[in-house]
Scaffold this active site. Structure first.
Site, PDB file in Angstrom:
ATOM      1  N   GLU A  80       0.935  -1.201  -0.033  1.00  0.00           N
ATOM      2  CA  GLU A  80       0.136  -0.175  -0.037  1.00  0.00           C
ATOM      3  C   GLU A  80       0.918   1.168  -0.100  1.00  0.00           C
ATOM      4  O   GLU A  80       0.850   2.243   0.884  1.00  0.00           O
ATOM      5  CB  GLU A  80      -0.963   0.017   0.975  1.00  0.00           C
ATOM      6  CG  GLU A  80      -1.946  -1.130   1.049  1.00  0.00           C
ATOM      7  CD  GLU A  80      -3.224  -0.994   2.218  1.00  0.00           C
ATOM      8  OE1 GLU A  80      -2.951  -0.335   3.267  1.00  0.00           O
ATOM      9  OE2 GLU A  80      -4.142  -1.634   1.874  1.00  0.00           O
ATOM     10  N   GLU A 133      -6.381  -8.169  -0.513  1.00  0.00           N
ATOM     11  CA  GLU A 133      -6.750  -8.325   0.823  1.00  0.00           C
ATOM     12  C   GLU A 133      -8.041  -7.968   1.060  1.00  0.00           C
ATOM     13  O   GLU A 133      -8.594  -6.962   0.136  1.00  0.00           O
ATOM     14  CB  GLU A 133      -5.822  -7.165   1.536  1.00  0.00           C
ATOM     15  CG  GLU A 133      -4.650  -7.155   1.882  1.00  0.00           C
ATOM     16  CD  GLU A 133      -4.036  -6.097   2.740  1.00  0.00           C
ATOM     17  OE1 GLU A 133      -4.709  -5.386   3.531  1.00  0.00           O
ATOM     18  OE2 GLU A 133      -2.667  -5.843   2.751  1.00  0.00           O
TER      19      GLU A 133
HETATM   20  C1  GLA Z   1      -4.350  -2.604   4.949  1.00  0.00           C
HETATM   21  C2  GLA Z   1      -2.857  -3.293   5.140  1.00  0.00           C
HETATM   22  C3  GLA Z   1      -2.692  -4.429   6.117  1.00  0.00           C
HETATM   23  C4  GLA Z   1      -3.776  -4.444   7.075  1.00  0.00           C
HETATM   24  C5  GLA Z   1      -5.159  -4.049   6.750  1.00  0.00           C
HETATM   25  C6  GLA Z   1      -6.172  -4.010   7.816  1.00  0.00           C
HETATM   26  O1  GLA Z   1      -4.874  -3.224   3.858  1.00  0.00           O
HETATM   27  O2  GLA Z   1      -2.406  -3.445   3.900  1.00  0.00           O
HETATM   28  O3  GLA Z   1      -1.600  -4.677   6.581  1.00  0.00           O
HETATM   29  O4  GLA Z   1      -3.286  -3.227   7.971  1.00  0.00           O
HETATM   30  O5  GLA Z   1      -4.920  -2.846   5.986  1.00  0.00           O
HETATM   31  O6  GLA Z   1      -7.357  -4.089   7.305  1.00  0.00           O
END
Ligand code: GLA
Ligand code: ZN
Length: 676
Positions: free
Chosen positions: A155, A311
């Site tokens: 991210e 994710e």
């Molecule tokens: C983001 C991050 C993860 C985690 C999630 C929690 O997507 O990439 O490492 O922190 O949020 O929802």
């Protein structure tokens, strides 16, 4: 015809972030993880995302033991690894020894060590250290059979205002404008005596400095995307040196405002996204489903190929205001929705819940309880079993005849414009309003950018396309001239791609003749104001924006009913070359957009691959391998519904014939196929 994430493993990927580095003192748990991974029907685990401190506990001292074991164990258990580079968070020794890697805020203060996703993207030291650890990981696992995809960092986001970054920004500007005169003109700096006489005078926009030079604001945002991508390229080069054939991706955050993901996308082999919608188990889910579908469509369109959902949560998160559990069935529904819209992966944050620290109460496949006996685990396992039956879908494509244009630069330019509704110009919700009529009728939509090829679409919708360069204007004009149907709205082509107003009447960039109208003024209404627009489809409420346009050859399809512009055109269509250009000069509350889009679907014969009428909250999106069409019929209602079809389908999983009445339980998905 098919496009696989990695052709060596032509299956839907199912799994999650897996952090054995957090459990190194618990070999019993690590062993149990492999048993649970198989039971959960998971085949792809993301390893090493925040593992730098475990991998390089001291500068130049490496310990790959946990990763060696994870790679071997996962492979032995039949899985593959989405292997991460660890740059998203760094070890403390690195911040202490090389403070330049820490991010500097706009006020000049430098962050202390901590948190994550907060490094400087320019720092030569950070780039070197990241490339070094990436190289070591790539060299070690280059021939490992578990290695499936590179997960570059995590991210990416944010911005840094250190001297290195400011200088890099100035260099980027020099490269773009060549001369200060050109930059001064493009940013109209004569206004308020802001003319720059030396490149070193240019600072990024900031609250206690310059913030009203729109061109500066836009270029700074573009630079941040460029610099982040440049940082990412440095990471990618390090792993490609050893593994030229392993695809690379990075996990994005949908329509995240801070980065133009199209710039990153050019460097990636596969798009990956993280998404955490607020599924509530109520009627609100239908709107959420539409928004989520729109994001999936963006991810698919960025490379026009299947993407990864890197994710999502199998149940709840820990950072919404209210962290409600996904209701039984809602997880399968949302996961299959990803596949319906072109995703070939469903992965979770996270496989096993961390025992402590900030995310210990975030949903996971394996809970602190530790067994396979939880509701969430069972639902994940059942979904995985279902995904195993869907090999036929893997790598297939999504056919669309409709596109909505989303351009990050346009959004940034519009947001920074001082005027109209200053606080929120609502571009996002206007795009959704145009997307919804197609979503609810089961029609696939691409979410394109100005560089995309428009000619493959019968209908291109570009809401509030405020910033349009002359070249972009020509491309839109050519699209219509060659037979395309273009829909634009109020606030079209008011400025160019540096935010200078187009002279000679709006819409500029040559579009005045394409629409056959002149937009003389734009009236911004107070929330309590409204006007009415009369059309042959009925009367509709006009809110927020009413443009005072003149028809200059266009046919008038709707007129304002009140105020000093009563009787003036509000909706027009112009024939231009072989195509048509629609101009919607006012903002409606949704009903007009729906009626107008339905009318265009009728005229252009744009229909769903599913023949039956869809009840409220039921979607039907399709993929194809060229021979068969696969339709995902999905019920987002927490209630049963019945859908009728006159065609003869088969279920993809069991080849069961289906025709007539199809009943869908709450949150149920039925996956159908027919010959194309
Ligand atoms: C983001 C991050 C993860 C985690 C999630 C929690 O997507 O990439 O490492 O922190 O949020 O929802
Ligand atoms: Zn910096």
């Amino acid at each position: 015809m098919k496009k696989y994430i990695n052709a060596s493993f032509p299956h839907l990927l199912h799994g999650g972030d897996y952090n054995p580095d957090q459990w190194q003192d618990r070999p019993d748990i690590l062993a149990e993880d492999m048993r649970l991974m198989q039971l959960a029907n998971c085949n792809a685990m993301s390893v090493g995302i925040f593992a730098w401190a475990a991998l390089e506990p001291e500068e130049g001292k490496y310990d790959f033991s946990f990763m060696d074991k994870a790679m071997d164990d996962i492979y032995k258990a039949g899985g593959r690894v989405v292997l991460a580079t660890p740059s998203g968070a760094r070890p403390a020794w690195l911040s202490m020894k090389y403070p330049e890697v820490l991010r500097t805020n706009a006020d000049g203060s430098r962050n202390t060590h901590g948190m994550r996703h907060n490094h400087c993207f320019t720092s030569p030291v950070y780039r070197e250290k990241v490339a070094n650890i990436n190289r070591r990981i790539a060299e070690r696992y280059k021939d490992h059979p578990a290695l499936l995809v590179w997960h570059i960092s995590n991210e990416y986001g944010g911005r840094c205002y250190c001297e290195n970054c400011k200088n890099a920004f100035r260099e980027w500007l020099k490269n773009k404008y060549k001369t200060l005169d050109a930059l001064n003109h493009a940013w109209w700096t004569a206004f308020w005596a802001h003319t720059y006489t030396d490149w070193s005078q240019i600072d990024p926009p900031m609250d206690h400095g310059e913030k009203y030079t729109n061109g500066l604001d836009l270029d700074w945002r573009r630079f941040v995307s460029y610099q982040t991508t440049d940082f990412m390229k440095n990471e990618i080069a390090a792993v490609r040196e050893f593994t030229p054939n392993i695809p690379v991706t990075t996990n994005m955050m949908g329509f995240y405002h801070g980065l133009d993901y199209r710039v990153l996308a050019k460097e990636l082999d596969v798009i990956a996204n993280d998404i955490y919608p607020t599924w509530r188990g109520t009627d609100a889910d239908i709107h959420t489903a539409m928004l989520t579908a729109y994001t999936h469509d963006l991810c698919r369109t960025m490379k026009h190929q299947p993407f990864m959902l890197m994710e999502c949560t199998p149940s709840h998160v820990n950072w919404h205001d209210y962290n409600k559990l996904k209701r039984p069935g809602a997880h399968e529904l949302s996961a299959l929705q990803t596949i319906a819209h072109g995703g070939d992966t469903v992965q979770y944050f996270q496989f096993r819940k961390s025992r402590g620290a900030g995310e210990q109460f975030h949903g996971a496949v394996v809970d602190h309880e530790g067994s396979e006996n939880t509701r969430v685990f069972k639902e994940v396992s059942a979904l995985g079993a279902r995904m195993k039956q869907l090999d036929a879908i893997v790598g297939t494509k999504t056919e669309t005849r409709v596109a909505i244009l989303h351009d990050w630069s346009n959004k940034w330019a519009l947001d920074s414009a001082q005027g109209f509704q200053n606080k929120n110009k609502k571009l996002d919700s206007v795009q959704h309003r145009f997307y919804e009529p197609f979503w609810k009728r089961g029609i696939n939509v691409d979410v394109i950018c100005p560089e995309d090829d428009f000619t493959k679409y019968d209908l291109v919708i570009a809401p509030m396309l405020y910033s349009v360069s002359n070249a972009q204007g020509e491309k839109l004009a050519a699209y219509v001239a060659e037979g395309g149907t273009l829909v634009c709205t109020y606030a079209t082509a008011m400025v160019d791609d540096t935010t200078l107003a187009h002279l000679g009447g709006w819409p500029g960039a040559g579009l005045r003749k394409v629409f056959g109208i002149w937009n003389e003024e734009i009236d911004t209404l107070y929330p309590e104001d409204h006007n009415t627009v009369a059309t042959d489809m009925g009367n509709f409420k006009a809110v927020d924006y009413c443009e005072l346009i003149h028809a200059e050859g266009a046919a008038v399809l709707g007129t304002y009913q009140s105020d000093f512009y009563a009787g003036r055109p509000a909706v027009t269509v112009n024939s231009y070359g072989k195509g048509k250009a629609y101009y919607l000069a006012f903002r409606d509350t949704g009903d007009f957009t729906d009626a107008m889009m339905a009318k265009l679907m009728g005229e252009l014969h744009i229909v769903s691959d599913f023949d039956g009428e869809l009840p409220h909250g039921v979607s039907a999106h399709s993929r194809t391998d060229g021979k068969s069409v696969f339709v995902f019929l999905q019920n987002f209602n927490n209630a049963s519904v019945c859908v009728k079809t006159a065609e003869k389908w088969q279920t993809v999983e069991k080849n069961t014939p289906v025709t007539g009445d199809i009943s869908l339980a709450p949150f149920e998905t039925v996956i159908l196929k027919k010959a194309k």
